[in-house]
Design an enzyme around this catalytic site. Structure first.
Site, PDB file in Angstrom:
ATOM      1  N   LYS B  28       1.038  -1.273   0.007  1.00 32.53           N
ATOM      2  CA  LYS B  28       0.105   0.025   0.055  1.00 32.53           C
ATOM      3  C   LYS B  28       0.759   1.436  -0.054  1.00 32.53           C
ATOM      4  CE  LYS B  28      -3.492   0.001   2.753  1.00 32.53           C
ATOM      5  NZ  LYS B  28      -4.821   0.264   2.246  1.00 32.53           N
ATOM      6  N   ARG B  97      -2.824   2.856   8.787  1.00 30.84           N
ATOM      7  CA  ARG B  97      -3.100   1.418   8.273  1.00 30.84           C
ATOM      8  C   ARG B  97      -1.815   0.737   7.893  1.00 30.84           C
ATOM      9  NH1 ARG B  97      -6.372   4.781   4.386  1.00 30.84           N
ATOM     10  NH2 ARG B  97      -8.522   4.099   4.151  1.00 30.84           N
ATOM     11  N   GLY B 106      -7.163  -8.412   5.246  1.00 29.32           N
ATOM     12  CA  GLY B 106      -8.087  -8.914   6.540  1.00 29.32           C
ATOM     13  C   GLY B 106      -7.122  -9.119   7.876  1.00 29.32           C
ATOM     14  N   MET B 108      -5.379  -6.749   9.475  1.00 28.48           N
ATOM     15  CA  MET B 108      -5.255  -5.826  10.452  1.00 28.48           C
ATOM     16  C   MET B 108      -6.281  -4.705   9.882  1.00 28.48           C
ATOM     17  SD  MET B 108      -3.873  -3.781  12.937  1.00 28.48           S
ATOM     18  CE  MET B 108      -3.932  -1.965  13.080  1.00 28.48           C
ATOM     19  N   ARG B 341      -5.165  -0.265  -7.114  1.00 29.80           N
ATOM     20  CA  ARG B 341      -4.506  -1.448  -7.170  1.00 29.80           C
ATOM     21  C   ARG B 341      -5.207  -2.244  -8.504  1.00 29.80           C
ATOM     22  NH1 ARG B 341      -7.764  -3.754  -1.953  1.00 29.80           N
ATOM     23  NH2 ARG B 341     -10.063  -3.268  -2.818  1.00 29.80           N
ATOM     24  N   HIS B 457     -16.351 -44.013  -8.895  1.00 24.34           N
ATOM     25  CA  HIS B 457     -16.824 -44.256 -10.374  1.00 24.34           C
ATOM     26  C   HIS B 457     -17.668 -43.121 -10.703  1.00 24.34           C
ATOM     27  CE1 HIS B 457     -20.169 -46.048 -12.890  1.00 24.34           C
ATOM     28  NE2 HIS B 457     -19.162 -46.540 -13.245  1.00 24.34           N
ATOM     29  N   SER B 769       4.085 -43.030 -19.682  1.00 21.12           N
ATOM     30  CA  SER B 769       3.031 -41.947 -19.098  1.00 21.12           C
ATOM     31  C   SER B 769       2.862 -41.880 -17.629  1.00 21.12           C
ATOM     32  CB  SER B 769       1.625 -42.123 -19.769  1.00 21.12           C
ATOM     33  OG  SER B 769       0.814 -41.402 -19.556  1.00 21.12           O
ATOM     34  N   CYS B 837      -0.977 -38.592 -17.588  1.00 23.71           N
ATOM     35  CA  CYS B 837      -2.235 -38.885 -17.656  1.00 23.71           C
ATOM     36  C   CYS B 837      -2.893 -38.976 -16.175  1.00 23.71           C
ATOM     37  CB  CYS B 837      -2.655 -39.993 -18.616  1.00 23.71           C
ATOM     38  SG  CYS B 837      -1.906 -41.564 -17.726  1.00 23.71           S
ATOM     39  N   TYR B 857       4.608 -34.080 -23.074  1.00 19.33           N
ATOM     40  CA  TYR B 857       3.016 -33.715 -23.148  1.00 19.33           C
ATOM     41  C   TYR B 857       2.331 -33.727 -21.925  1.00 19.33           C
ATOM     42  CZ  TYR B 857       1.589 -38.599 -23.285  1.00 19.33           C
ATOM     43  OH  TYR B 857       1.335 -39.813 -23.307  1.00 19.33           O
TER      44      TYR B 857
END
Lengths: 881, 881
Positions: B28, B97, B106, B108, B341, B457, B769, B837, B857
């Site tokens: 900030k 702040r 959150g 502070m 921001r 399943h 794989s 996979c 891949y």
């Protein structure tokens, strides 16, 4: 050669070789050469090298020049023996035998009496003064050559022989007359010619060439290929061929044949042991028609020969530095040695011989330790069946816990307990066992189950108790309702006598004679030598003070694994454990645990007293909670029955509550489920109670001046954060109790992730113990029970795996992770104490691995401690070579 | 300093910092400094550095010299603003702040209006010309300070406020009069004094010191510590403190406050978007008492300010190169920017903005690709709930397959099929699904189950179908008998409307409005940029031609996993599969398989046509056979019912045979049992049939000119010998069939042993794989279903594991074995093709790992293909940085 290179030599006379030339001459050839060089009476001969065999295989034909060398040596043989190959006057006969650099028993048969034919048989008849004898030799030769060299089935010859006997009206071949034999030989020749498309080779030189080629080819026969693949023997070694002149022990009463051991191979006693048969050839002994006589009797019959045999035995044993198994033949009063090799011996003999040879100064202690196979020692540690009789084996299961036990069949644990307590010997026979059966197992001599693998409840508990146990006996159909067990055509009823053999998995009908183990002084001395050599510590997996006492007696240097779940399963405690599981709040759970705490504390106090001065590794609760609840199916049946019989609604509701809890604890794969530290993290009260019991027990024994080093072990850790949280709890409880003395907190390494992240874990854990049972399961992705029941047999018989990885640590797979776990662990903590507590801790090959990988100790079942001591010594010796 | 060292500086005015100083000034503070330096109208102030906070934590007191610097800056602030801190004339008020280097939302709260007290409130009243306003500011300040700085619960203040309102007889704080407020402030002060033991600090300097210390301390409050641990943020960063002069938007109609986005954060459209409230402070917007107006209306009300806001928005977006979310306040016609921001945005907007900014030349394609979170794209690929309403969530389960679906509850698969076919939208609700439910799943819009984990399943099949699915909804008690499902107090009946959200696991009562996904041109263009950057190939896990078509549409470059078991489970085939399992001989088994072969061949022909020109990896049958048989419990019940109803003995016997076979196939740990290549080796006919079907299909499509590269994959290999035997079979069958074209034979790497022995395996296998689902199970020793049901939640909430390893590949554990598998594999075969996979193939963080480890891949479910394309591009960009 024409191009100027020196031609390779293919044939060596026995005089030219030595026992160091196994690679070139094969094992048999090298030993024959060695004995010849020692001046022992070996029938002369020569060896064709393994290189010749390799060249033959590559070229598909005899290497050029080989046969010239063979004929040259044959001429020398004729000269030495004063005989002629193929002559009808004093014919030279030879044997042809294979001999690979490494022993491959049964790969290739022997051809004896080669050189016989229609001509030479007359010379033999004349020499023996016995035409019947000579014809019988020829008959045997045709049959042997036809089978071994030409591949005609022995049965085809035997059928002709059978017909001839019937025709002649005699029962034994020995009673066939000269004419019978002539006719038989003629029929043999016809068979040969018909099968082979050419007549039986009459020319002895053709016979010899064919026999040599047959031996060469035998290297690639299917059973040899399979044998080599199975034993990891290289395919390119090749086999040597030994050609040796025949000697005859059956030319009259001045001859004979026999086998002699330089020491008693059963007891190990230092005296000649063996048998002989007068006027006989080796084959006659094998055929079993005449009963051989003890070797001592030979002393009276042919005292000179006996003295010579004694002398040669002594020479050979001293020369080889080991007990020899010697084949000999006496031809007309002249002794010939046909073979010598290290004698096979019983485990009892092996230990005694190794011991005696050290005291005699023949070998040193290291050599003695190398001579005994550790695995064989298990026979010395358990009762065994005196004379095994395969015919009475009614069924086989898995060999779950070694040793033999006889007793009456009992199907019920309560009854087994009662009858056992009354002094009756009973065998508990159950479909499987559960914690409810412990008292029955205690009362029984042995346990036999239909279901389960090597790590089922029955197996683990029995091994812990040192009781013989056979599990997974799938062909034994147990019907508890009728109180019978069927195996094939046999039905066993309550009270029938059986014998089980937990080392082989065999179940026998009836009570077999058993031999109790004796721990001889030889044995104790021998093991003390092992202790002097080994660097690995030896601990025991022991859950009870009784186990611990046995382990200490056998030489354990501590406990490497005390499984606390068995403390939960003991009768009288299961109710409290079940109440703990059924608890609906942390408070209720604590109340139930409070009831268990003093009992566990007492267990530990007793255990600590027994193990005074030694380390004790205690594993916090490991199995999933549902193992402490009744079977789901049974509960469902119970509820149904209660409903049918009009039980009270409250009772049914209680049972239904139990059912519902048991159901909620069900898991698809309990092996990989809520157990070990996962249980400890999600239900922290359980571990806290256990830790409290341990430290309170420590505090109590310390008050009596007893020191102990407990190592608190957290199971199934996969990440350091699991360990950290629980170790923090352990240390907090220790502080709360105070005065507990020194202790360690460590973990079991039993999943691959623990091996991979071992460095981080070791920064918090003070010791590692490799749980290689579970590690093998997770590294392979094999559930042990399922694998052994469903596909392990196929994998082993097909050679997909060389060994059952649950029995022998799988070095290329599991071993790689263990090694990296050790290395990473030590890089996280230099002085990390590392051991193994899986079943592999008692397996010699696995112990060798543990030594090489740098572990501090192995832990195994109490009854395997002596095996482990020896194996650890051998591993240390191996490392020094 | 006295000792000559240069004293560290603790305070920086906004003019002195820049956005690069996040570490020192916090996020900030750095942004406020940046805007100040850009000349934007930021209320002046200063930042106390993170280093000051760290020193405070270490020393437990204010660093020496810090306060001097603060007072110095405060005097400058007084000067710049023409105000005085603590004065009753034009008092200077400030906000305080926190601001850490990394965002910790959150952690502070903010303290506003600091500097107010009995004195200064009069100055404020005078300036505003409104005493009520000033007293209300003081009241709020005491409450905020009391809570944030002194830790008094907000509720305690709110109760006093409530009483005051009741006493005054008003509903809203705005209607409290001056006297009411004075009384209220007095009560607040009493509360403060009573709780704290000292009066409320009247001196603004004391207020400021206390507020600064409170911010420092907030770094170590429990929720900040947990947050940091969870997000892996270092504990020693510390937080900065921003002190900024207050501006007031509520001093009259010339003021106001608002939030503006430089582009529409919902659609991504390039236009100002936001809201403002006239004569108000930020708090009023939050309180929700007045409704803010769209930003566009400001254009008419205060045109100059609006133009200035437009200008500043443009400047900030251009400066930061990203859409900004800007807070502003207008004080008497003067615009102040309080914060800027990067704007949060919907996935739709994220893609559009990234796309547009490239065309506008603001950022390049690489930057655009970095800007979009791949995971967010899943929202664009499935229907979603238009406006989520947490209050209507009735129950939650596991998010098994993403997307939302509405429909009527149906408990029966046959009915779901029937009603689905009739065009009705239904949700299939089952305790769990089995192969018998496939037709019901096809007919339903979505699936909801009580049991099962992310790989049950229902989950697997639903993901394959791209259907929303929520499983493991343990709080949903389904009673099939009565056709109801209870969740808390709600009872769902057949026909009731529900909505399920498969991305979150939420189940809503009633039909929610759904938004269908649209694949915009922006999206397609954006993904094409990803394709230009990534080096990883992207394949799909697809079992059917329908799946394959979806995958190709989404950009899949092949199939990385076609699971053949689903072909066995299709209705109409299960009978043949069961006959195969029930077969008593190899011949019977072949007969049953012959019936399946043409069906499988047809499947493959269709699949190959769809995937023309691309590689297709086909995994031979993997699951244990008992998955194809009815449930054991159900069979037992069936038999019981048949017996009770007097069914024929033959029928009962048949059922009993089925039961007995199912029982013999039972396993303790099916995950680790007779499945994968173990099945293929022990029942070779099954694989041979499958391979035959594949090659016959190849031969058939080749006849039509269609080329395809099948990669035949052997699952669950743990040793090269398993692979060798099966690969030999595959190659033999290919030769027997002929004309099959090119193909590869490879294996899945899914147990640790395969990683460890990968070199040997790669010498025979042409591709690997990685099946990281099973590999994660075996590396951790976690059964996925059991872990997710029993302890994963605990592990994640307690921080024992940072992520669910089944969702995000566990790099320190599983990743180490994958990496070594890749390295060893490539050392066994240089050109080894390697992919993944498991489910991880669709997870962005795991894809990044796959890229780094050098795979060729990744393969994932069709609906995650776009996510994978983007994640692979980001991984490639990451590698180039």
């Amino acid at each position: 050669m024409a191009d100027g290179t020196v031609r390779r030599r293919y044939v060596y006379r026995f005089e030219e070789g030595s026992r160091d030339q196994r690679d070139l001459l094969g094992g048999k050839g090298a030993n024959l050469a060695e004995m010849t060089r020692m001046g022992l009476p070996v029938p002369p001969g020569f060896t064709i090298t393994t290189e010749a065999s390799t060249e033959y295989r590559e070229a598909g034909e005899m290497p050029p020049g080989l046969l010239e060398e063979v004929w040259h040596c044959m001429r020398e043989l004729e000269h030495v023996r004063g005989r002629e190959f193929g002559s009808s006057n004093r014919p030279l006969l030879v044997s042809v035998r294979s001999g690979a650099p490494v022993s491959m028993p049964g790969m290739m048969d022997t051809v004896l009496n080669l050189g016989l034919n229609g001509e030479t048989v007359r010379g033999l008849a004349q020499e023996a003064g016995d035409e019947r004898f000579a014809l019988d030799c020829l008959r045997r030769f045709i049959q042997m050559f036809g089978n071994v060299v030409s591949g005609i089935a022995t049965g085809d010859f035997e059928r002709i022989l059978q017909r001839t006997r019937e025709h002649a009206g005699v029962e034994s071949d020995h009673h066939l007359g000269v004419e019978d034999l002539r006719a038989l030989i003629s029929e043999y020749r016809d068979l040969y010619a018909k099968r082979m498309g050419h007549p039986f080779p009459e020319d002895p030189r053709d016979q010899l060439i064919a026999a040599i080629e047959a031996v060469f080819r035998s290297w690639d026969n299917p059973r040899a290929v399979v044998y080599r693949r199975h034993h990891g023997i290289a395919d390119n070694l090749g086999t040597a061929v030994n050609v040796q002149s025949m000697v005859f022990g059956n030319l009259g009463d001045g001859g004979g044949t026999g086998v002699v051991f330089t020491r008693d191979p059963a007891s190990g006693e230092a005296r000649l042991y063996g048998e002989y048969l007068q006027n006989a050839q080796g084959e006659d002994v094998v055929a079993g028609i005449r009963t051989p006589r003890p070797i001592l009797e030979m002393k009276d019959v042919m005292p000179d020969v006996y003295r010579e045999l004694e002398r040669i035995s002594g020479v050979l044993e001293a020369h080889y530095g080991d007990v020899q198994d010697i084949e000999f033949t006496v031809e007309n009063g002249e002794l010939f040695v046909l073979q010598t090799r290290s004698a096979k011996r019983t485990p009892t003999a092996a230990v005694r011989i190794a011991h005696d040879m050290v005291t005699e100064g023949v070998i040193n202690r290291h050599e003695a330790l190398r001579r005994v196979n550790p695995e064989d020692l298990s026979i010395l540690l358990h009762p065994s069946i005196d004379v095994s009789d395969e015919e009475t084996v009614v069924v086989r299961g898995l060999p779950a816990s070694p040793g033999a036990a006889s007793g009456r069949v009992v199907f019920d644990s309560d009854e087994a307990e009662r009858r056992g307590a009354a002094g009756e010997r009973v065998i508990l026979v159950r479909p499987e066992t559960t914690p409810d059966d412990i008292h029955g197992m205690v009362g029984a001599q042995g346990i036999l189950t239909n279901r389960g693998g090597m790590t089922c409840h029955a197996a683990i508990v029995a091994r812990g108790m040192g009781k013989p146990c056979v599990v997974g006996c799938a062909d034994l159909h147990i019907d508890l309702a009728s109180g019978t067990a069927r195996a094939g055509s046999l039905t066993l009823r309550d009270g029938d006598a059986i014998t089980i053999e937990g080392s082989s998995g065999a179940v026998y009908a009836g009570e077999m004679d058993l031999v109790e183990p004796v721990l001889t002084e030889h044995f104790r001395t021998f093991l003390s030598w092992a202790d002097g050599v080994r660097t690995l510590g030896i601990r025991a997996n022991a859950d009870t003070p009784e186990d611990a006492r046995v382990a200490r007696d056998f030489g354990a240097e501590g406990i490497g694994l005390c499984r606390t779940e068995h403390m939960f399963m003991e009768p009288g405690r299961l109710e409290a454990v079940q109440a703990m599981i059924m608890a609906n709040s942390e408070e209720e759970r604590w109340n139930a645990l409070e009831a268990i705490l003093p009992l566990q504390r007492t267990d530990f106090v007793e255990l600590f007293r027994t193990m005074e001065g030694l380390p004790v590794t205690i594993r916090l609760l490991d199995p999933p909670l549902h193992e402490f609840l009744p079977d789901l199916w049974e509960l469902r049946e119970d509820i149904r029955k209660m409903q049918d019989s009009g039980a009270s609604r409250a009772d049914i509701a209680m049972k239904e509550e139990l059912y519902s809890r048991a159901q909620s604890l069900q898991e698809s794969n309990p092996m990989l489920g809520l157990r070990g530290c996962r249980l400890g993290l999600t239900r922290p009260e359980i571990y806290e109670m256990q830790v409290r019991a341990i430290f309170e027990a420590m505090s109590e024994v310390r008050a009596h001046g007893i020191e102990i080093l407990p190592e608190i072990m957290i199971p199934l850790v996969s990440d350091v954060r699991e360990f950290r949280e629980l170790a923090t709890m352990v240390r907090r409880v220790a502080e709360e109790i105070g005065n507990v003395g020194a202790y360690l907190v460590g973990t079991m390494i039993e999943v691959p992730r623990a091996c991979v992240t071992a460095e981080a874990i070791a920064q918090e854990a003070e010791f590692f113990s490799f749980g290689t049972n579970d590690l093998t399961q997770t590294v392979f992705g094999f559930s042990r029970d399922d694998a052994e029941a469903k596909f392990m047999h196929h994998y082993l018989t097909e050679g997909i795996l060389p060994d059952n990885p649950f029995a022998v640590l799988d070095e290329p797979g599991v071993g790689v992770l263990v090694r990296s776990g050790v290395e990473r662990g030590r890089s996280g903590r230099v002085d990390l104490k590392i051991g193994i507590c899986g079943e592999h801790g008692g397996d010699p090959r696995s112990i060798d691995f543990c030594h090489r990988v740098g572990m501090d100790y192995v832990s195994c079942s109490p009854y395997r401690i002596p095996i482990a001591r020896l194996a650890a010594a051998q591993a240390a010796l191996q490392g020094r070579d």
